[in-house]
Write an enzyme that holds these catalytic residues in place. Structure first.
Site, PDB file in Angstrom:
ATOM      1  N   ASP A  19       0.834  -1.202   0.000  1.00 44.32           N
ATOM      2  CA  ASP A  19       0.000   0.000   0.000  1.00 44.32           C
ATOM      3  C   ASP A  19       0.871   1.255   0.000  1.00 44.32           C
ATOM      4  O   ASP A  19       1.978   1.240   0.536  1.00 44.32           O
ATOM      5  CB  ASP A  19      -0.906  -0.039   1.243  1.00 44.32           C
ATOM      6  CG  ASP A  19      -2.071   0.938   1.135  1.00 44.32           C
ATOM      7  OD1 ASP A  19      -2.305   1.477   0.033  1.00 44.32           O
ATOM      8  OD2 ASP A  19      -2.728   1.164   2.151  1.00 44.32           O
ATOM      9  N   ASN A  67     -10.681  -2.708  -6.058  1.00 45.55           N
ATOM     10  CA  ASN A  67      -9.893  -1.711  -6.805  1.00 45.55           C
ATOM     11  C   ASN A  67     -10.527  -1.287  -8.135  1.00 45.55           C
ATOM     12  O   ASN A  67     -10.126  -0.284  -8.723  1.00 45.55           O
ATOM     13  CB  ASN A  67      -8.469  -2.212  -7.065  1.00 45.55           C
ATOM     14  CG  ASN A  67      -7.579  -2.154  -5.835  1.00 45.55           C
ATOM     15  OD1 ASN A  67      -6.649  -2.932  -5.701  1.00 45.55           O
ATOM     16  ND2 ASN A  67      -7.857  -1.231  -4.917  1.00 45.55           N
TER      17      ASN A  67
HETATM   18  C1  FPP Z   1      -1.925   0.206  -3.269  1.00 48.27           C
HETATM   19  O1  FPP Z   1      -1.438   1.527  -3.227  1.00 48.27           O
HETATM   20  C2  FPP Z   1      -1.391  -0.481  -4.407  1.00 48.27           C
HETATM   21  C3  FPP Z   1      -2.114  -1.038  -5.416  1.00 48.27           C
HETATM   22  C4  FPP Z   1      -3.585  -1.019  -5.462  1.00 48.27           C
HETATM   23  C5  FPP Z   1      -1.440  -1.668  -6.549  1.00 48.27           C
HETATM   24  C6  FPP Z   1      -0.299  -2.561  -6.214  1.00 48.27           C
HETATM   25  C7  FPP Z   1       0.504  -2.668  -7.414  1.00 48.27           C
HETATM   26  C8  FPP Z   1       1.850  -2.637  -7.467  1.00 48.27           C
HETATM   27  C9  FPP Z   1       2.757  -2.618  -6.326  1.00 48.27           C
HETATM   28  C10 FPP Z   1       2.478  -2.552  -8.776  1.00 48.27           C
HETATM   29  C11 FPP Z   1       2.814  -3.693  -9.545  1.00 48.27           C
HETATM   30  C12 FPP Z   1       2.627  -5.057  -9.042  1.00 48.27           C
HETATM   31  C13 FPP Z   1       3.065  -6.092  -9.769  1.00 48.27           C
HETATM   32  C14 FPP Z   1       2.801  -7.466  -9.336  1.00 48.27           C
HETATM   33  C15 FPP Z   1       3.859  -5.897 -10.983  1.00 48.27           C
HETATM   34  P1  FPP Z   1      -2.480   2.706  -3.345  1.00 48.27           P
HETATM   35  O2  FPP Z   1      -2.621   3.055  -4.777  1.00 48.27           O
HETATM   36  O3  FPP Z   1      -3.754   2.325  -2.666  1.00 48.27           O
HETATM   37  O4  FPP Z   1      -1.757   3.848  -2.571  1.00 48.27           O
HETATM   38  P2  FPP Z   1      -2.470   4.994  -1.719  1.00 48.27           P
HETATM   39  O5  FPP Z   1      -3.139   4.313  -0.558  1.00 48.27           O
HETATM   40  O6  FPP Z   1      -1.319   5.843  -1.310  1.00 48.27           O
HETATM   41  O7  FPP Z   1      -3.420   5.701  -2.617  1.00 48.27           O
END
Ligand code: FPP
Length: 241
Positions: A19, A67
């Protein structure tokens, strides 16, 4: 009293809720996808560090059933990023002996992504140095619901009797049926929530909620968390002798 004693350094499976990509990018005045790209580079670093730490299984939460509520730009950017990651990392993952599996419901994913996922699973199926499981369109409640549907079908077909449904049979129907339960679940970015991740499997897991945003999560931080775990006693509701 019955005691299941796991020896220190018995940690073999770590699960991670990655996250904080969005906030990391926003802090730098960049679009959220820039954070996801940086997050993908961390995935590579953490996977590569697993053999040295004795971690045989790593499960990462890449995209949840919730998501889809994000903007269309972010959702399609993430789907593109998954495709690019698979494309670019296939050979390095094969060379590093990583076996890749995907969990989650594939029905809502683009066929071109599902084809790449199937191919990567096939190409790495003989590997065993590290078992990397990537959760895409995954939600634990959805997983349990799908499992119960499959169980109900088996009962109707006569392949499973109601008397034989117990805590050992149900996990065989989960997406994770070939994996051991995680011993440690890490969530980055300061949120102390489980967000529908591996609810059944994490019943006895330790949780680490750390403030670091995922793109800043280094292999050194990961190693510290694994080593701290190894130094803790685990009791499983019993007592250690
Ligand atoms: C949460 O951060 C992250 C995600 C919903 C996506 C996770 C994806 C990756 C780490 C990238 C690639 C993965 C692979 C397997 C290649 P957020 O967007 O919710 O962050 P925030 O809470 O700060 O908004």
């Amino acid at each position: 009293m019955l005691v299941r004693n796991i020896k220190p350094n018995g940690l073999e499976h770590v699960a991670i809720i990655m996250d904080g990509n969005g906030r990391w990018a926003q802090n730098k005045g960049r679009p959220r996808l820039f954070g996801h790209q940086a997050g993908a580079r961390r995935v590579k670093e953490i996977v590569e560090s697993c053999p040295g730490l004795g971690i045989k299984y790593l499960t990462i939460f890449a995209f949840s059933t919730e998501n889809w509520k994000r903007t269309q730009i972010e959702v399609s950017g993430l789907m593109k990023l998954f495709k690019r990651y698979i494309d670019k990392e296939t050979q390095p993952l094969i060379d590093a002996g990583v076996r890749v599996r995907f969990i989650g419901d594939r029905l809502r994913l683009e066929p071109s992504l599902v084809n790449l996922m199937d191919r990567l699973e096939e190409l790495t199926e003989k590997n065993s140095a590290v078992n990397l499981t990537i959760a895409i369109n995954y939600g634990a409640r959805d997983e349990v619901t799908r499992a119960v549907k499959r169980m109900a079908k088996d009962v109707l077909n006569g392949d499973l009797s109601v008397e034989n449904i117990n805590e050992e049979t149900l996990p065989k129907y989960l997406d994770t049926h070939v994996l051991p339960d995680p011993g440690l679940v890490i969530r980055t970015s300061g949120e102390a929530r489980i967000s529908n991740f591996l609810l059944w499997q994490s019943a006895y897991a330790e949780y680490e909620f750390i403030d670091t945003l995922w793109p800043d999560f280094t292999k050194e931080i990961f190693a510290d968390l694994v080593n701290q775990f190894d130094n803790r006693e685990r009791r499983f509701g019993g007592i250690l002798r």
